[in-house]
Design a protein around this motif. Structure first.
Motif, mmCIF file in Angstrom:
data_model
loop_
_atom_site.group_PDB
_atom_site.id
_atom_site.type_symbol
_atom_site.label_atom_id
_atom_site.label_comp_id
_atom_site.label_asym_id
_atom_site.label_seq_id
_atom_site.Cartn_x
_atom_site.Cartn_y
_atom_site.Cartn_z
ATOM 1 N N GLY A 82 9.222 6.537 0.234
ATOM 2 C CA GLY A 82 8.789 5.903 1.307
ATOM 3 C C GLY A 82 9.556 5.346 2.454
ATOM 4 O O GLY A 82 10.779 5.393 2.314
ATOM 5 N N ILE A 83 9.142 5.499 3.681
ATOM 6 C CA ILE A 83 10.042 5.204 4.814
ATOM 7 C C ILE A 83 9.003 4.216 5.766
ATOM 8 O O ILE A 83 8.306 4.860 6.398
ATOM 9 C CB ILE A 83 10.329 6.561 5.557
ATOM 10 N N SER A 84 9.455 3.100 5.864
ATOM 11 C CA SER A 84 9.025 2.044 6.773
ATOM 12 C C SER A 84 9.474 2.091 8.255
ATOM 13 O O SER A 84 10.544 1.989 8.430
ATOM 14 C CB SER A 84 9.171 0.688 6.220
ATOM 15 N N LEU A 143 0.764 -1.136 0.012
ATOM 16 C CA LEU A 143 -0.135 0.043 -0.090
ATOM 17 C C LEU A 143 0.766 0.988 -0.086
ATOM 18 O O LEU A 143 0.738 2.187 -0.663
ATOM 19 C CB LEU A 143 -0.920 0.057 1.299
ATOM 20 N N ASN A 144 1.713 1.196 0.814
ATOM 21 C CA ASN A 144 2.813 2.383 0.686
ATOM 22 C C ASN A 144 3.424 2.693 -0.620
ATOM 23 O O ASN A 144 3.495 4.020 -1.030
ATOM 24 C CB ASN A 144 4.014 2.230 1.910
ATOM 25 N N ARG A 192 3.741 6.190 -5.240
ATOM 26 C CA ARG A 192 3.382 6.197 -6.736
ATOM 27 C C ARG A 192 2.290 7.327 -6.910
ATOM 28 O O ARG A 192 2.578 8.059 -7.807
ATOM 29 C CB ARG A 192 2.997 4.968 -7.306
ATOM 30 N N GLY A 193 1.268 7.409 -6.355
ATOM 31 C CA GLY A 193 0.144 8.115 -6.418
ATOM 32 C C GLY A 193 0.623 9.656 -6.455
ATOM 33 O O GLY A 193 0.441 10.573 -7.232
ATOM 34 N N LEU A 234 5.205 7.667 5.450
ATOM 35 C CA LEU A 234 5.141 6.404 6.535
ATOM 36 C C LEU A 234 3.912 5.813 6.450
ATOM 37 O O LEU A 234 3.326 6.217 6.129
ATOM 38 C CB LEU A 234 5.802 7.130 7.968
ATOM 39 N N HIS A 235 3.860 4.854 7.302
ATOM 40 C CA HIS A 235 2.837 3.947 7.485
ATOM 41 C C HIS A 235 2.705 3.345 8.764
ATOM 42 O O HIS A 235 3.865 2.934 9.304
ATOM 43 C CB HIS A 235 2.675 2.944 6.256
#
Lengths: 351, 351
Positions: free
Chosen positions: A167-169, A150-151, A156-157, A202-203
């Motif tokens: 993206g940073i997890s 999803l991240n 991308r969006g 983040l997510h």
């Protein structure tokens, strides 16, 4: 913990975020939460609400475009994937001729999981810990696959809208918990990414926990932590309803709470509309598959942010209300704006 | 830098990896490089070589299955995504009944980019730096989208084989360079993931650079750094050819170099086959779109690992040779094994 509103928390769990790095950062404009309910179809496993996601990304782009800009420039996308057709050679040439991105993009975006990750986490009990159990270990892996996919779609969006997103997890950058509370959350890479002109995405994530091996760290808790650390001008929660209601919004008598004030001791009260004896009357709905606490967590996390002197706005994604909020145009709660403002009583009374 | 073979490098750039964490880790069995050429179709943008990837994942699973195991247990997958059909309720129940995973999975896997990321990086010049240029900033975003999407597919492929894999992006965990050399590379989260029983999956990535803003950090450089820090029993490079040749492998007269010895001073020589005056005769091929150095980097990184006393094997992915290598069965270079062994001269002479 330092509780004085308006000042960064004195004791931070981000052990290696140097003060120097923090000082060198220009003030953070906004932390945005993209609610899982707003960007995914909650009742269908791993299904993105494409229309809402597109609209949210476009509104974020508009919010980052400085007012002084002339007519909106052609939007140059930053997702150069095969999935989008042939390599965008013309886009690359147009970027080559561009002098500057001209974006006021000092934002952090945190998203929830919605129909990504919840199934995997709740069926395996990742939030309850116990990595010695094969089911929990497998669930941890499956949850991370789902939330990181999803991240990637959200990065991308945003990139397609020309927002330089990275993206940073939380798991990958070493964030961990101790009995579900944040124990270690080094934000130095987030700060470096901001300084380099990127928008960190983040997510909510499966993370290691010092006492119970592992748990789920929700996007709402991440936002509170980052707000304490970076003191953004404002925080916006984008969700699938207009704001916080006095009872479940599916109830035809549900009333939208327009303004909530938070006292120094963390207690909160509804100041608009004027409901006598309304405190505590807000019903709390937690979906059975929501392993991170639903509305209860959201209000309590929002109140803790407001207590710091940072105003929190909860509003519906993809509406004119959300666009005005993201742009920073909402200061009180004007009658033509629908949403919930949660602010410190100290700020309200000083006006 | 501490140069004594067989001992961890005394000065590590991983500033916050505590010695305590490192000591608590059981010896790392193997670091595996999945070469971009082996797992992607190099000439087709963002195209995975599905057959090779499946075969590599299955061989890694076999290598992690302890010899004492009875007939191979049913493989329970850890990717519970919608893409794979209905939620695997039966799989979840089978995990619930399982006592232990029974895998000897003390591995780290690092993959290259192949046809993911290279196009985006080379067209924008991310490796040359300059984030003030919109093209470079956009290329950085586009490169990360591409390489993280490959990382997700590899984590999924391994998870489907029942390997508890977790993706860890170098950029997200704060790795950075200074003029393209590693400046900061905190491995503490990688070590914590290993200790928790996961297999960390890293990848070549776009990272921040202290002097030139940004660059590309290749998978080969990541492997050398992790090898110095964690001293694995052996390192395996899986690629699309049998090993290192004395000239481009497309040349019909190309000869496979079976054993290369590395001296204390880092110089190397071919010991099998016995080629008089062969030193330096190895031609180096660098594909024009390869922003991270191709074979030249690979041999020089492999030699630096071998100098530490860690034997490096380069062999073809998805063959019987790679399976035996991953299992740790190759010690010299037996005649029925095809590949290149790169080892320290000190180790060879002590045999």
């Amino acid at each position: 913990m330092g509780d004085e509103a308006g000042k960064p928390n004195a004791i931070l769990s981000s052990s290696s975020t140097s003060d120097q790095t923090l000082r060198a950062l220009k003030p953070l404009r906004c932390i945005v939460k993209l609610g899982g309910a707003a960007i995914t179809c909650k009742d269908e496993l791993e299904s993105i609400n494409e229309e809402n996601l597109r609209s949210v990304c476009a509104q974020l782009r508009q919010a980052m475009t400085p007012c002084k800009s002339s007519s909106p420039a052609k939007n140059l996308g930053m997702d150069w994937s095969r999935r989008l057709g042939n390599p965008p050679v013309s886009t690359i040439d147009e970027f080559r001729n561009k002098q500057a991105l001209d974006l006021d993009n000092n934002f952090i975006i945190v998203h929830g999981a919605g129909s990504f990750g919840h199934f995997q986490a709740s069926r395996s009990g990742v939030h309850k810990g116990g990595l010695n159990l094969p089911l929990v270990k497998a669930g941890f892996v499956a949850t991370r696959i789902s939330v990181t996919s999803l991240n990637l779609e959200i990065v991308r969006g945003l990139a397609r809208e020309g927002i330089p997103s990275v993206g940073i997890s939380p798991f990958a950058c070493g964030w961990s918990t101790c009995q579900k509370n944040i124990a270690s959350a080094d934000a130095s890479q987030i700060i470096k990414a901001l300084k380099a002109g990127f928008v960190p995405i983040l997510h909510g994530d499966a993370v290691l926990d010092h006492l119970q091996d592992c748990t789920i760290l929700s996007g709402d808790v991440i936002i509170r932590h980052l707000a304490q650390l970076l003191m953004p001008e404002y925080v916006v929660f984008l969700t699938d309803v207009l704001g916080v209601y006095d009872r479940p919004p599916t109830d035809p008598n549900a009333m939208l709470l327009r303004e909530i004030e938070v006292a120094e001791d963390g207690s909160w009260s509804i100041v608009k509309p004027n409901l006598p004896h309304a405190k505590g009357a807000v019903e709390i709905t937690i979906a059975a598959h929501d392993t991170t606490g639903g509305m209860e967590t959201k209000i309590s996390e929002a109140a803790m942010i407001a207590k710091l002197g940072i105003t929190v706005y909860i509003t519906k994604a993809g509406t004119d209300h959300s666009l005005r909020t993201l742009k920073g145009e909402i200061h009180s709660s004007p009658d033509d704006w629908l949403g919930t403002v949660i602010r410190s009583r100290r700020i309200s009374s000083s006006k």
